[in-house]
Design an enzyme around this catalytic site. Structure first.
Site, PDB file in Angstrom:
ATOM      1  N   SER A  65       0.823  -1.218   0.000  1.00  0.00           N
ATOM      2  CA  SER A  65       0.000   0.000   0.000  1.00  0.00           C
ATOM      3  C   SER A  65       0.849   1.256   0.000  1.00  0.00           C
ATOM      4  CB  SER A  65      -0.859   0.052   1.265  1.00  0.00           C
ATOM      5  OG  SER A  65      -1.775  -0.985   1.297  1.00  0.00           O
ATOM      6  N   HIS A  69      -0.987  -2.698  -7.208  1.00  0.00           N
ATOM      7  CA  HIS A  69      -1.739  -2.280  -6.030  1.00  0.00           C
ATOM      8  C   HIS A  69      -3.235  -2.400  -6.285  1.00  0.00           C
ATOM      9  CE1 HIS A  69      -3.017   1.081  -3.091  1.00  0.00           C
ATOM     10  NE2 HIS A  69      -2.907  -0.053  -2.448  1.00  0.00           N
ATOM     11  N   GLU A  80      -3.252   0.103  -9.419  1.00  0.00           N
ATOM     12  CA  GLU A  80      -2.186   1.078  -9.698  1.00  0.00           C
ATOM     13  C   GLU A  80      -0.891   0.318  -9.965  1.00  0.00           C
ATOM     14  OE1 GLU A  80      -2.780   5.038  -7.105  1.00  0.00           O
ATOM     15  OE2 GLU A  80      -2.636   3.217  -5.923  1.00  0.00           O
ATOM     16  N   ASN A 125      -3.479   6.302  -2.110  1.00  0.00           N
ATOM     17  CA  ASN A 125      -3.214   6.264  -0.672  1.00  0.00           C
ATOM     18  C   ASN A 125      -2.565   7.530  -0.148  1.00  0.00           C
ATOM     19  OD1 ASN A 125      -4.406   3.871  -0.303  1.00  0.00           O
ATOM     20  ND2 ASN A 125      -2.536   2.654  -0.253  1.00  0.00           N
TER      21      ASN A 125
HETATM   22  C1  LIG Z   1      -5.374   0.905   1.835  1.00  0.00           C
HETATM   23  C2  LIG Z   1      -5.216   0.225   0.504  1.00  0.00           C
HETATM   24  O1  LIG Z   1      -3.860   0.225   0.082  1.00  0.00           O
HETATM   25  C3  LIG Z   1      -6.055   0.778  -0.631  1.00  0.00           C
HETATM   26  C4  LIG Z   1      -7.537   0.494  -0.472  1.00  0.00           C
HETATM   27  O2  LIG Z   1      -7.993  -0.580  -0.774  1.00  0.00           O
HETATM   28  S1  LIG Z   1      -8.475   1.742   0.129  1.00  0.00           S
HETATM   29  C5  LIG Z   1     -10.112   1.065   0.224  1.00  0.00           C
HETATM   30  C6  LIG Z   1     -10.868   1.229  -1.061  1.00  0.00           C
HETATM   31  N1  LIG Z   1     -12.187   0.720  -0.899  1.00  0.00           N
HETATM   32  C7  LIG Z   1     -13.247   1.488  -0.595  1.00  0.00           C
HETATM   33  O3  LIG Z   1     -13.137   2.709  -0.470  1.00  0.00           O
HETATM   34  C8  LIG Z   1     -14.530   0.758  -0.386  1.00  0.00           C
HETATM   35  C9  LIG Z   1     -15.679   1.688  -0.075  1.00  0.00           C
HETATM   36  N2  LIG Z   1     -16.897   0.923   0.057  1.00  0.00           N
HETATM   37  C10 LIG Z   1     -17.612   0.479  -1.022  1.00  0.00           C
HETATM   38  O4  LIG Z   1     -17.276   0.720  -2.161  1.00  0.00           O
HETATM   39  C11 LIG Z   1     -18.859  -0.263  -0.715  1.00  0.00           C
HETATM   40  O5  LIG Z   1     -19.245   0.030   0.621  1.00  0.00           O
HETATM   41  C12 LIG Z   1     -18.710  -1.810  -0.881  1.00  0.00           C
HETATM   42  C13 LIG Z   1     -18.522  -2.154  -2.382  1.00  0.00           C
HETATM   43  C14 LIG Z   1     -17.547  -2.380  -0.081  1.00  0.00           C
HETATM   44  C15 LIG Z   1     -19.960  -2.507  -0.363  1.00  0.00           C
HETATM   45  O6  LIG Z   1     -21.074  -1.953  -0.962  1.00  0.00           O
HETATM   46  P1  LIG Z   1     -22.350  -1.518  -0.094  1.00  0.00           P
HETATM   47  O7  LIG Z   1     -23.393  -1.068  -1.031  1.00  0.00           O
HETATM   48  O8  LIG Z   1     -21.859  -0.568   0.961  1.00  0.00           O
HETATM   49  O9  LIG Z   1     -22.766  -2.840   0.703  1.00  0.00           O
HETATM   50  P2  LIG Z   1     -23.403  -4.196   0.200  1.00  0.00           P
HETATM   51  O10 LIG Z   1     -24.881  -4.036   0.059  1.00  0.00           O
HETATM   52  O11 LIG Z   1     -22.895  -5.235   1.148  1.00  0.00           O
HETATM   53  O12 LIG Z   1     -22.743  -4.490  -1.186  1.00  0.00           O
HETATM   54  C16 LIG Z   1     -23.297  -4.075  -2.389  1.00  0.00           C
HETATM   55  C17 LIG Z   1     -22.959  -5.077  -3.445  1.00  0.00           C
HETATM   56  O13 LIG Z   1     -21.522  -5.084  -3.608  1.00  0.00           O
HETATM   57  C18 LIG Z   1     -21.089  -6.401  -3.913  1.00  0.00           C
HETATM   58  N3  LIG Z   1     -20.013  -6.770  -3.021  1.00  0.00           N
HETATM   59  C19 LIG Z   1     -19.615  -6.134  -1.882  1.00  0.00           C
HETATM   60  N4  LIG Z   1     -18.548  -6.725  -1.383  1.00  0.00           N
HETATM   61  C20 LIG Z   1     -18.244  -7.756  -2.189  1.00  0.00           C
HETATM   62  C21 LIG Z   1     -17.236  -8.744  -2.207  1.00  0.00           C
HETATM   63  N5  LIG Z   1     -16.301  -8.792  -1.256  1.00  0.00           N
HETATM   64  N6  LIG Z   1     -17.236  -9.643  -3.206  1.00  0.00           N
HETATM   65  C22 LIG Z   1     -18.166  -9.629  -4.164  1.00  0.00           C
HETATM   66  N7  LIG Z   1     -19.151  -8.724  -4.213  1.00  0.00           N
HETATM   67  C23 LIG Z   1     -19.189  -7.797  -3.235  1.00  0.00           C
HETATM   68  C24 LIG Z   1     -22.239  -7.315  -3.798  1.00  0.00           C
HETATM   69  O14 LIG Z   1     -22.666  -7.576  -5.114  1.00  0.00           O
HETATM   70  C25 LIG Z   1     -23.310  -6.528  -3.072  1.00  0.00           C
HETATM   71  O15 LIG Z   1     -24.506  -6.932  -3.527  1.00  0.00           O
HETATM   72  P3  LIG Z   1     -25.403  -7.996  -2.673  1.00  0.00           P
HETATM   73  O16 LIG Z   1     -26.281  -7.122  -1.840  1.00  0.00           O
HETATM   74  O17 LIG Z   1     -26.105  -8.763  -3.727  1.00  0.00           O
HETATM   75  O18 LIG Z   1     -24.484  -8.839  -1.828  1.00  0.00           O
HETATM   76  N1  LIG Z   2      -6.536  -4.037   3.401  1.00  0.00           N
HETATM   77  C1  LIG Z   2      -6.554  -3.234   2.349  1.00  0.00           C
HETATM   78  O1  LIG Z   2      -7.516  -2.497   2.130  1.00  0.00           O
HETATM   79  C2  LIG Z   2      -5.402  -3.225   1.385  1.00  0.00           C
HETATM   80  C3  LIG Z   2      -5.578  -2.677   0.116  1.00  0.00           C
HETATM   81  C4  LIG Z   2      -4.514  -2.674  -0.799  1.00  0.00           C
HETATM   82  C5  LIG Z   2      -3.298  -3.205  -0.431  1.00  0.00           C
HETATM   83  N2  LIG Z   2      -3.149  -3.734   0.818  1.00  0.00           N
HETATM   84  C6  LIG Z   2      -1.849  -4.344   1.128  1.00  0.00           C
HETATM   85  O2  LIG Z   2      -1.957  -5.747   0.917  1.00  0.00           O
HETATM   86  C7  LIG Z   2      -1.143  -6.449   1.861  1.00  0.00           C
HETATM   87  C8  LIG Z   2      -2.012  -7.420   2.657  1.00  0.00           C
HETATM   88  O3  LIG Z   2      -3.050  -6.719   3.313  1.00  0.00           O
HETATM   89  P1  LIG Z   2      -4.346  -7.470   3.872  1.00  0.00           P
HETATM   90  O4  LIG Z   2      -5.317  -6.417   4.242  1.00  0.00           O
HETATM   91  O5  LIG Z   2      -4.752  -8.569   2.940  1.00  0.00           O
HETATM   92  O6  LIG Z   2      -3.740  -8.126   5.216  1.00  0.00           O
HETATM   93  P2  LIG Z   2      -4.335  -9.328   6.078  1.00  0.00           P
HETATM   94  O7  LIG Z   2      -3.842  -9.126   7.462  1.00  0.00           O
HETATM   95  O8  LIG Z   2      -5.804  -9.480   5.843  1.00  0.00           O
HETATM   96  O9  LIG Z   2      -3.629 -10.622   5.433  1.00  0.00           O
HETATM   97  C9  LIG Z   2      -2.249 -10.859   5.425  1.00  0.00           C
HETATM   98  C10 LIG Z   2      -2.045 -12.382   5.301  1.00  0.00           C
HETATM   99  O10 LIG Z   2      -0.667 -12.650   5.065  1.00  0.00           O
HETATM  100  C11 LIG Z   2      -0.315 -13.820   5.788  1.00  0.00           C
HETATM  101  N3  LIG Z   2       1.139 -13.827   5.944  1.00  0.00           N
HETATM  102  C12 LIG Z   2       1.882 -13.005   6.728  1.00  0.00           C
HETATM  103  N4  LIG Z   2       3.200 -13.309   6.562  1.00  0.00           N
HETATM  104  C13 LIG Z   2       3.261 -14.317   5.657  1.00  0.00           C
HETATM  105  C14 LIG Z   2       4.331 -15.061   5.059  1.00  0.00           C
HETATM  106  N5  LIG Z   2       5.605 -14.807   5.358  1.00  0.00           N
HETATM  107  N6  LIG Z   2       4.027 -16.032   4.158  1.00  0.00           N
HETATM  108  C15 LIG Z   2       2.748 -16.297   3.838  1.00  0.00           C
HETATM  109  N7  LIG Z   2       1.702 -15.620   4.361  1.00  0.00           N
HETATM  110  C16 LIG Z   2       1.949 -14.653   5.247  1.00  0.00           C
HETATM  111  C17 LIG Z   2      -1.098 -13.696   7.092  1.00  0.00           C
HETATM  112  O11 LIG Z   2      -1.235 -14.944   7.733  1.00  0.00           O
HETATM  113  C18 LIG Z   2      -2.440 -13.133   6.578  1.00  0.00           C
HETATM  114  O12 LIG Z   2      -3.350 -14.159   6.247  1.00  0.00           O
HETATM  115  C19 LIG Z   2      -0.439  -5.370   2.718  1.00  0.00           C
HETATM  116  O13 LIG Z   2       0.809  -5.083   2.120  1.00  0.00           O
HETATM  117  C20 LIG Z   2      -1.389  -4.178   2.581  1.00  0.00           C
HETATM  118  O14 LIG Z   2      -0.747  -2.953   2.774  1.00  0.00           O
HETATM  119  C21 LIG Z   2      -4.168  -3.772   1.724  1.00  0.00           C
END
Ligand SMILES: C[C@H](O)CC(=O)SCCNC(=O)CCNC(=O)[C@H](O)C(C)(C)COP(=O)(O)OP(=O)(O)OC[C@H]1O[C@@H](n2cnc3c(N)ncnc32)[C@H](O)[C@@H]1OP(=O)(O)O
Ligand SMILES: NC(=O)c1ccc[n+]([C@@H]2O[C@H](COP(=O)([O-])OP(=O)(O)OC[C@H]3O[C@@H](n4cnc5c(N)ncnc54)[C@H](O)[C@@H]3O)[C@@H](O)[C@H]2O)c1
Length: 279
Positions: A144, A165, A177, A185
């Site tokens: 991330s 990513h 990305e 991020n």
């Molecule tokens: C930190 C990292 O590096 C980077 C990141 O990842 S940052 C995080 C980025 N993500 C976000 O910002 C997520 C923001 N949230 C959302 O977009 C939405 O809340 C969400 C898509 C997760 C869920 O949608 P929402 O309308 O709130 O809830 P919900 O009714 O449960 O889901 C709507 C539909 O999405 C779909 N869905 C949600 N999660 C799903 C999953 N894990 N798998 C498959 N389908 C999914 C389903 O089709 C669901 O329909 P259903 O009612 O038939 O199950």
């Molecule tokens: N959570 C998010 O929204 C998100 C989104 C994009 C990227 N990421 C990145 O993805 C990576 C994983 O995040 P996550 O949210 O899936 O974490 P998580 O805690 O859900 O899962 C991590 C998994 O890795 C396993 N693990 C740890 N060390 C290991 C090893 N040496 N060998 C094999 N397995 C090992 C753990 O048992 C665990 O199941 C991180 O680098 C995070 O920054 C996270």
């Protein structure tokens, strides 16, 4: 096939990678991201091996994939439930699991790492993988926030190493990305921290701040809900790393509450409690 191959060609400039065909994919880390990436890769016809540290974790990963596929199928095959079930079984057949990383990477065209957001742990893993994987195998990290060059420095395959990513939940989020200097991020994590600091200063309750962002700017989740969804350990790892690199940047200031929750193991949805309680 097209999805991964396209991302790889876009993200890697080396001629060693440009014409590669990705069939076998190994994903290391079967947490929320690894399971989601495995699902997408298997759904697009790749043969996937998912690796984690225990069979119990891997069982949970497969359950997560199954649950997510059911949600996808409910919409995609709304009028054809039998075809939907067939699709689920076909995708699940494309996924195998392993706790032995050495055997899992044999025959792998792409190894995608999605383990904990910690530079040293990622470097240790890739250093081992570099010795175990075939010469043609491409390595990628789902990090991330960590510079890809820092992670890849533990290997001798800099021409076949990149960042892919994905976003959470992977099956729903359309962005990957693969350019240097991730954009999302850099804007998004300081936003989450600023929401926590607002709360710490007593400007609003968690619930009010979440509702405000949902109603005011149309975000599907508020910052506290989303932090819990991502994992507080991951968000804190990102911020701590950035602060180390640029200690005077006020955008990277810590949060006492965040530090306390992570120290207590309250990491969000995945542990049953974070800012909110689940179950
Ligand atoms: C930190 C990292 O590096 C980077 C990141 O990842 S940052 C995080 C980025 N993500 C976000 O910002 C997520 C923001 N949230 C959302 O977009 C939405 O809340 C969400 C898509 C997760 C869920 O949608 P929402 O309308 O709130 O809830 P919900 O009714 O449960 O889901 C709507 C539909 O999405 C779909 N869905 C949600 N999660 C799903 C999953 N894990 N798998 C498959 N389908 C999914 C389903 O089709 C669901 O329909 P259903 O009612 O038939 O199950
Ligand atoms: N959570 C998010 O929204 C998100 C989104 C994009 C990227 N990421 C990145 O993805 C990576 C994983 O995040 P996550 O949210 O899936 O974490 P998580 O805690 O859900 O899962 C991590 C998994 O890795 C396993 N693990 C740890 N060390 C290991 C090893 N040496 N060998 C094999 N397995 C090992 C753990 O048992 C665990 O199941 C991180 O680098 C995070 O920054 C996270």
């Amino acid at each position: 096939m097209a999805f991964f191959a396209h991302q790889i060609r876009r993200g890697f400039s080396s001629s060693a990678v440009r014409n590669v065909v990705i069939k076998q994919v190994t994903i290391i880390g079967g947490g929320q991201m690894g399971a989601g990436i495995a699902q997408v890769a298997a759904s697009t016809g790749h043969s996937v091996t998912l690796v984690d540290t225990s069979d119990d974790i891997l069982k949970k990963s497969i359950k997560t994939i199954e649950g997510s596929l059911k949600r996808v199928v409910k919409k995609k095959f709304a009028d054809k439930p039998e075809a939907g079930e067939e699709f689920i079984q076909k995708v699940l057949k494309n996924v195998s699991t392993s706790t032995d990383v050495g055997s899992a990477v044999q025959g792998s065209d792409l190894v995608l790492e999605a383990i904990v957001e910690n530079l040293k742990i990622k470097q240790d893993l890739f250093s081992r993988l570099d010795k175990l994987a075939p010469a043609h195998t491409i390595f990628a990290s789902n990090t991330s926030s960590l510079p890809i060059s820092d992670i890849s420095s533990a290997t001798n395959r800099l021409d076949r190493f990149g960042g892919l990513h994905f976003f959470n939940p992977v099956p729903m989020m359309k962005l990957v990305e693969d350019t240097p200097g991730f954009i999302v991020n850099r804007l998004f994590v300081p936003y989450l921290y600023e929401a926590i600091r607002l709360y710490e200063r007593g400007h609003g309750s968690k619930e009010d701040i979440d509702i405000a962002m949902k109603l005011g700017v149309g975000y599907p989740m508020g910052p506290f809900e989303l932090s819990d969804y991502i994992g507080l350990d991951t968000i804190k790892f990102i911020m701590d790393g950035w602060r180390e690199m640029d200690p005077d940047n006020t955008l990277f200031a810590p949060s006492e509450l965040m530090d306390k929750l992570v120290a207590e193991g309250k990491l969000g949805k995945k542990t049953g409690e974070g800012f909110y309680k689940y179950k």
